[in-house]
Write an enzyme that holds these catalytic residues in place. Structure first.
Site, PDB file in Angstrom:
ATOM      1  CG  ASP A   8      -0.376   0.182   2.528  1.00 33.01           C
ATOM      2  OD1 ASP A   8       0.867   0.262   2.618  1.00 33.01           O
ATOM      3  OD2 ASP A   8      -1.126   0.258   3.521  1.00 33.01           O
ATOM      4  CB  CYS A  65       0.887  -2.381   4.724  1.00 26.60           C
ATOM      5  SG  CYS A  65       0.541  -3.457   6.126  1.00 26.60           S
ATOM      6  CB  THR A  67       2.071  -2.517  11.221  1.00 30.76           C
ATOM      7  OG1 THR A  67       0.853  -3.012  10.648  1.00 30.76           O
ATOM      8  CG2 THR A  67       1.832  -1.180  11.902  1.00 30.76           C
ATOM      9  N   GLY A  70      -2.037  -5.259   8.455  1.00 36.28           N
ATOM     10  CA  GLY A  70      -3.222  -5.214   7.586  1.00 36.28           C
ATOM     11  C   GLY A  70      -3.085  -6.197   6.431  1.00 36.28           C
ATOM     12  CG  HIS A  98       9.219 -23.233  13.253  1.00 32.29           C
ATOM     13  ND1 HIS A  98       9.339 -22.831  14.565  1.00 32.29           N
ATOM     14  CD2 HIS A  98      10.333 -23.980  12.990  1.00 32.29           C
ATOM     15  CE1 HIS A  98      10.461 -23.306  15.078  1.00 32.29           C
ATOM     16  NE2 HIS A  98      11.095 -24.001  14.138  1.00 32.29           N
ATOM     17  CG  HIS A 133       7.579 -27.144  12.376  1.00 33.01           C
ATOM     18  ND1 HIS A 133       7.205 -26.385  13.459  1.00 33.01           N
ATOM     19  CD2 HIS A 133       8.860 -27.524  12.586  1.00 33.01           C
ATOM     20  CE1 HIS A 133       8.242 -26.279  14.288  1.00 33.01           C
ATOM     21  NE2 HIS A 133       9.255 -26.974  13.788  1.00 33.01           N
TER      22      HIS A 133
END
Ligand code: RB5
Length: 142
Positions: A8, A65, A67, A70, A98, A133
């Site tokens: 974004d 983005c 952080t 989102g 993992h 895993h």
């Protein structure tokens, strides 16, 4: 191998350095946008990226983005996507080892460009460990 990228307005600046890194490794790169600082809605780009990976038009995806949250939350609504958010290279390795993440999600605002590129390298270079895993991944789908 082809990797699609989506970001974004708070993630698109990573597209160019990621493109260079991937093309230096002989990996085809596709940028799904956005392409500038104008405010956009990250789900529009996350859904487009998920469609590319789920359809097999891209082998893997990278999203960015502000952080990373989102993009990760939206991408993980898709059945064929395991999106892993990495703020540093150690986590980027673990989301492959993992969680076998097929989309790596980056934070442009809280991680430096150098560390984000190290995340991409580490994610690509790390092998999924399988075993327990894989059992856990098999339990994710509802
Ligand atoms: C955009 O301001 C920001 O909210 C977005 O890039 C992302 O961080 C959302 O999770």
């Amino acid at each position: 191998m082809k990797i699609a990228f989506a970001g974004d307005h708070a993630g698109y600046l990573l597209a160019e350095p990621v493109r260079k890194l991937l093309e230096n490794r002989g990996i085809e790169f596709e940028n799904l946008g956005t392409f500038g600082p104008e405010s956009v809605d990250y789900p529009d780009f996350a859904h487009a990226l998920a469609a590319r990976v789920e359809s097999g038009q891209a082998d893997l995806g990278i999203a960015a983005c502000g952080t990373g949250n989102g993009m990760a939350i939206t991408l993980n609504k898709h059945r064929g996507i395991r999106a892993g958010l990495a703020w540093n290279r150690e986590i980027a390795g673990l989301v492959k080892a993992h969680n076998n993440a097929n989309v790596l999600v980056l934070s442009q605002r809280f991680t430096t460009e150098e560390e984000n590129l190290a995340c991409v390298q580490t994610w690509l270079d790390t092998e999924f460990e399988g075993g327990r895993h894989q059992r856990r991944i098999d339990k994710i789908s509802l």
